[in-house]
Design an enzyme around this catalytic site. Structure first.
Site, PDB file in Angstrom:
ATOM      1  N   HIS A   1       0.877  -1.168   0.000  1.00 55.21           N
ATOM      2  CA  HIS A   1       0.000   0.000   0.000  1.00 55.21           C
ATOM      3  C   HIS A   1       0.915   1.218   0.000  1.00 55.21           C
ATOM      4  O   HIS A   1       1.696   1.420   0.930  1.00 55.21           O
ATOM      5  CB  HIS A   1      -0.925  -0.011   1.216  1.00 55.21           C
ATOM      6  CG  HIS A   1      -1.882  -1.156   1.202  1.00 55.21           C
ATOM      7  ND1 HIS A   1      -2.263  -1.837   2.340  1.00 55.21           N
ATOM      8  CD2 HIS A   1      -2.536  -1.763   0.167  1.00 55.21           C
ATOM      9  CE1 HIS A   1      -3.110  -2.802   2.015  1.00 55.21           C
ATOM     10  NE2 HIS A   1      -3.285  -2.772   0.711  1.00 55.21           N
TER      11      HIS A   1
ATOM     12  N   GLU B   1       1.857   3.427   3.047  1.00 52.62           N
ATOM     13  CA  GLU B   1       2.355   2.773   4.257  1.00 52.62           C
ATOM     14  C   GLU B   1       3.859   2.592   4.061  1.00 52.62           C
ATOM     15  O   GLU B   1       4.296   1.701   3.334  1.00 52.62           O
ATOM     16  CB  GLU B   1       1.625   1.453   4.483  1.00 52.62           C
ATOM     17  CG  GLU B   1       0.118   1.657   4.670  1.00 52.62           C
ATOM     18  CD  GLU B   1      -0.681   0.361   4.748  1.00 52.62           C
ATOM     19  OE1 GLU B   1      -0.064  -0.719   4.946  1.00 52.62           O
ATOM     20  OE2 GLU B   1      -1.916   0.416   4.619  1.00 52.62           O
TER      21      GLU B   1
ATOM     22  N   HIS C   1       3.553  -3.599   6.419  1.00 47.34           N
ATOM     23  CA  HIS C   1       2.471  -2.628   6.277  1.00 47.34           C
ATOM     24  C   HIS C   1       2.547  -1.629   7.429  1.00 47.34           C
ATOM     25  O   HIS C   1       3.401  -1.724   8.303  1.00 47.34           O
ATOM     26  CB  HIS C   1       1.113  -3.342   6.305  1.00 47.34           C
ATOM     27  CG  HIS C   1       0.833  -4.172   5.095  1.00 47.34           C
ATOM     28  ND1 HIS C   1      -0.190  -3.906   4.215  1.00 47.34           N
ATOM     29  CD2 HIS C   1       1.444  -5.288   4.616  1.00 47.34           C
ATOM     30  CE1 HIS C   1      -0.206  -4.806   3.256  1.00 47.34           C
ATOM     31  NE2 HIS C   1       0.779  -5.659   3.471  1.00 47.34           N
TER      32      HIS C   1
ATOM     33  N   GLU D   1       2.611  -5.310  10.655  1.00 51.15           N
ATOM     34  CA  GLU D   1       2.227  -3.900  10.707  1.00 51.15           C
ATOM     35  C   GLU D   1       3.218  -3.187  11.618  1.00 51.15           C
ATOM     36  O   GLU D   1       3.405  -3.565  12.780  1.00 51.15           O
ATOM     37  CB  GLU D   1       0.807  -3.761  11.248  1.00 51.15           C
ATOM     38  CG  GLU D   1      -0.249  -4.522  10.450  1.00 51.15           C
ATOM     39  CD  GLU D   1      -0.856  -3.686   9.343  1.00 51.15           C
ATOM     40  OE1 GLU D   1      -0.542  -2.474   9.280  1.00 51.15           O
ATOM     41  OE2 GLU D   1      -1.637  -4.236   8.537  1.00 51.15           O
TER      42      GLU D   1
END
Length: 422
Positions: free
Chosen positions: A96, A99, A203, A291
């Site tokens: 993404h 990110e 991410h 993440e």
């Protein structure tokens, strides 16, 4: 029938837990800036020129926005990586485009592995025994459009509006899609030529290590969807989170309900056609999604990339070691020729994996326990090893020599057909 199998006792992987910390940005200050895509390519070429025995820089191709997806392969004697008896790991980021932390983390990792190779025995050991495939951005078009901010979707998607983490084939739905983004197609083709044992997709937007399944049709979002290798994935995710400086604190607003900084994907929220499930099911790459932070695209690059390297330093290396733990070996025929396309089956659960290495080598992550292991391939007799012991932090080596079945001529096959009754 005579069968052949070589079995070696478990051997500890000889890397200590004491990598000496060094932030490459202390010397290469641009690593703490929001560098653009061309600077990734230039950095990789510079590393290849300065460390020709360790680095091959490459591009997967050009995106619709006229950006290259750059990749770097790092290991000793790197020109021979495709035939080397070493497990591969594949770490990617910036799927993404808004990110961004993984971009800085992976570029720093490339600098660390190369510049510390001769200075730190632990770095030398892990580079000598592991093949690193690093891709700091797999959605460079999205990053070009992204705007700084902790939330939002500006830059998330590819040029054609695709969310790449909803764009991969799903085994739940037959494994086909009508269309893939150009970036997804490049990643899928790349995965076929780089059979990795472990993977990470980085991410932002939370602080957690997420593992398969990301989605299961028969379960609602919020319910635990265990994969066949759930215990292995839990161990992988915990290895990452427990070695991270703050991941277990659940410090982001989205982090409630996480266990020790980890979550099952479907338990968090349901996702179909994601990359980690695809890599696991279709490529035998045991991949998790990490993440890296609550804010997707922080305002200040220097503190962002400084913190992400410090926070994840131990996690990256402890996680990488897992590629060496479980079982490994080589499959050959009676003449010593390597066999590919061999299925390795583990009793007591866990998905079958396929030998993809062109020299017949395989690596199969497992947690400690006792297993029955079988190797089989069409046209050969299957071969099993019973009560194989796997211990924690170790690798159990099992080599298989498969014996071909006798070939039956077409004439004999016709003669064997049963006679019709009158």
């Amino acid at each position: 029938m005579i069968v052949f199998l070589q079995f070696a006792v478990s051997l500890l992987f000889s890397i200590s837990n004491g990598f000496v910390f060094w932030d490459p940005a202390d010397e290469f200050h641009d690593l703490n800036t929001y560098f653009d895509n061309s600077e990734i390519g230039a950095s990789f070429l510079a590393l290849q020129n300065n460390f020709p025995n360790l680095v091959i820089a490459n591009s997967l191709g050009t995106t619709p926005g006229d950006n290259s997806i750059y990749e770097i392969t790092i290991t000793s004697n790197v020109s021979l990586w495709e035939t080397a008896q070493k497990p591969s790991v594949k770490y990617v980021a910036n799927m993404h485009g808004n990110e961004v932390r993984g971009r800085g983390l992976l570029l720093k990792l490339a600098y660390f592995l190369t510049h510390r190779y001769d200075a730190d025995p632990d770095v030398k050991a892990i580079v000598d025994s592991t093949i690193f495939h690093l891709l700091p951005t797999i959605n460079p078009d999205g990053f070009e459009r992204a705007a700084k901010g902790c939330t939002g979707v500006t830059g998330r998607y590819t040029t054609d509006g695709t969310d790449m983490n909803r764009d991969f084939p799903s085994h739940w739905f037959g494994g086909t899609r009508l269309k893939y983004s150009a970036e997804t197609e490049m990643l899928m083709e790349y995965a076929k030529t780089r059979p990795a044992v472990l993977g990470i997709s980085y991410h932002d937007g939370a602080l957690v290590a997420n593992y398969p399944w990301d989605g299961e049709p028969d379960l609602p979002s919020g319910k635990y969807a265990a994969s066949p290798d759930d215990s292995v994935f839990v161990n992988m995710a915990r290895t990452y989170s427990l070695n991270h400086r703050t991941m277990t604190t659940n410090e982001c607003s989205r982090d409630s309900g996480f266990v020790d900084g980890t979550t099952n994907g479907n338990k968090w929220y349901k996702v179909f056609n994601g990359m980690q499930d695809w890599n696991y099911y279709y490529n035998d790459c045991f991949e998790i999604t990490v993440e890296l932070g609550c804010c997707k695209y922080p305002q200040v690059a220097s503190s962002t990339f400084g913190d992400v390297w410090t926070d994840n330093f131990e996690s990256v290396f402890e996680y990488t070691k897992l590629a060496h733990y479980g079982i490994n070996g080589r499959v050959t025929d009676f003449s010593g020729n390597p066999l590919t396309g061999v299925t390795i089956r583990v009793s007591g659960g866990g998905k079958n994996i396929t030998v993809r290495h062109n020299m017949g080598y395989y690596w199969r992550p497992l947690i400690k326990g006792q297993y029955n292991i079988t190797a089989y391939k069409q046209g050969y007799y299957p071969l099993s090893r019973r009560s194989v012991v796997v211990i924690e932090g170790a690798s159990t080596e099992i080599d298989f020599v498969l014996i071909p079945k006798p070939q039956v001529s077409k004439r004999k096959q016709r003669l064997r057909k049963p006679k019709r009754s009158v």
